[in-house]
Design a protein around this motif. Structure first.
Motif, mmCIF file in Angstrom:
data_model
loop_
_atom_site.group_PDB
_atom_site.id
_atom_site.type_symbol
_atom_site.label_atom_id
_atom_site.label_comp_id
_atom_site.label_asym_id
_atom_site.label_seq_id
_atom_site.Cartn_x
_atom_site.Cartn_y
_atom_site.Cartn_z
ATOM 1 N N GLN A 181 28.064 -9.648 38.680
ATOM 2 C CA GLN A 181 29.207 -9.857 39.887
ATOM 3 C C GLN A 181 28.476 -10.904 39.939
ATOM 4 O O GLN A 181 27.622 -10.752 40.686
ATOM 5 N N PHE A 182 30.303 -12.335 39.638
ATOM 6 C CA PHE A 182 30.062 -13.567 41.082
ATOM 7 C C PHE A 182 29.497 -12.884 42.503
ATOM 8 O O PHE A 182 30.115 -11.611 43.143
ATOM 9 N N PRO A 183 28.326 -13.517 43.525
ATOM 10 C CA PRO A 183 28.068 -12.694 43.878
ATOM 11 C C PRO A 183 28.347 -12.974 45.825
ATOM 12 O O PRO A 183 28.204 -12.836 46.600
ATOM 13 N N GLU A 184 30.076 -13.359 45.333
ATOM 14 C CA GLU A 184 30.554 -13.177 46.652
ATOM 15 C C GLU A 184 31.564 -11.613 47.304
ATOM 16 O O GLU A 184 31.854 -11.789 48.126
ATOM 17 N N LYS A 185 31.016 -11.238 46.004
ATOM 18 C CA LYS A 185 31.792 -10.059 46.059
ATOM 19 C C LYS A 185 31.044 -9.119 47.065
ATOM 20 O O LYS A 185 29.205 -8.898 46.997
ATOM 21 N N LEU A 189 26.805 -9.354 47.421
ATOM 22 C CA LEU A 189 26.286 -10.353 48.529
ATOM 23 C C LEU A 189 25.696 -9.168 49.564
ATOM 24 O O LEU A 189 24.757 -9.998 49.860
ATOM 25 N N ASN A 191 21.740 -9.183 47.750
ATOM 26 C CA ASN A 191 21.227 -10.567 48.171
ATOM 27 C C ASN A 191 20.755 -10.606 49.610
ATOM 28 O O ASN A 191 19.807 -10.797 49.451
ATOM 29 N N ASN A 192 21.455 -10.392 50.769
ATOM 30 C CA ASN A 192 21.971 -10.490 51.843
ATOM 31 C C ASN A 192 20.058 -9.606 52.377
ATOM 32 O O ASN A 192 19.741 -9.935 52.752
ATOM 33 N N ARG A 248 39.676 -10.669 58.163
ATOM 34 C CA ARG A 248 39.927 -11.860 57.195
ATOM 35 C C ARG A 248 41.913 -11.493 57.702
ATOM 36 O O ARG A 248 42.673 -11.010 57.834
ATOM 37 N N THR A 252 23.007 -18.184 43.591
ATOM 38 C CA THR A 252 23.527 -18.316 45.327
ATOM 39 C C THR A 252 22.936 -20.071 44.923
ATOM 40 O O THR A 252 23.380 -20.702 46.501
#
Length: 209
Positions: free
Chosen positions: A50-54, A58, A61-62, A146, A194
């Motif tokens: 899954q793209f790591p903006e999700k 995310l 990774n952080n 947001r 990333t």
């Protein structure tokens, strides 16, 4: 309450409005031109690749890199999660066995407040990374929510179970641990995304003169 197949749509952002409009358009073709269609609506997906903006990749990774963990508002937004393989399986079942013109919700039968989910991820990753208990929770940082953000995503997937017999194959806690293990074992893949390294592939393939 839960979002059922007959719940009126009430999108509050351009993003959700675009998804709602696609369903309306497809239904219009079914009723007007008898186009054979079935529609599925799914809760948040999670899993490998899954793209790591999700949220989940995310934060994996952080946490790994000891970066801040941005939490919207007070962290009390609620999401319902579906294992990505279960989602694909449900689509296949609906495509082959669903009644034409019908809509089916796909869900994992679980809800988590964002803050509770993030704390659970911190706990699991502290164990896997051999860090002191509570170490990763110190990275949690609260940020402004947001605009147009829904407070709760809640799916009622009982129609899919009762009419077609489909149920999720995995409990969320088990799926979350499998997901974390995948990202920890595929750090090169994650780092290429990333860092923007993956963009070089597109440049080499498509931007040659």
């Amino acid at each position: 309450g839960y979002f059922t197949e007959t719940t009126s749509y009430d999108p509050r952002s351009p993003y959700s409005s675009s998804k709602a409009s696609s369903d309306h358009l497809v239904r219009a073709y079914y009723h007007t031109y008898d186009l054979p269609i079935v529609i599925s609506n799914c809760s948040n997906n999670y899993g490998a690749n899954q793209f790591p903006e999700k949220l989940i990749p995310l934060f994996i990774n952080n946490i790994t890199n000891k970066k801040p963990l941005p939490v919207y508002g007070a962290g009390d937004n609620v999401s319902e999660w579906t294992w990505w393989i279960d989602h694909a399986d449900a689509i296949n079942v609906i495509f082959n066995n669903g009644k034409l013109g019908e809509t089916y919700n796909i869900g994992g039968n679980n809800e988590w407040k964002n803050l509770d989910l993030i704390k659970e991820m911190c706990r699991i990753m502290d164990e896997k990374l051999n860090r002191p208990a509570g170490d990763s929770e110190k990275l949690i940082t609260y940020v402004k929510d947001r605009s147009g953000h829904d407070k709760r995503y809640a799916i009622d997937a009982s129609k899919l179970k009762n009419e077609i017999g489909w149920e999720p194959s995995i409990e969320f806690e088990q799926g979350l641990e499998i997901t974390i293990d995948w990202y920890l074992k595929n750090e090169t893949w994650l780092n290429n995304i990333t860092s923007g390294e993956y963009k070089k592939y597109y440049d080499n393939q498509y931007n040659k003169r």
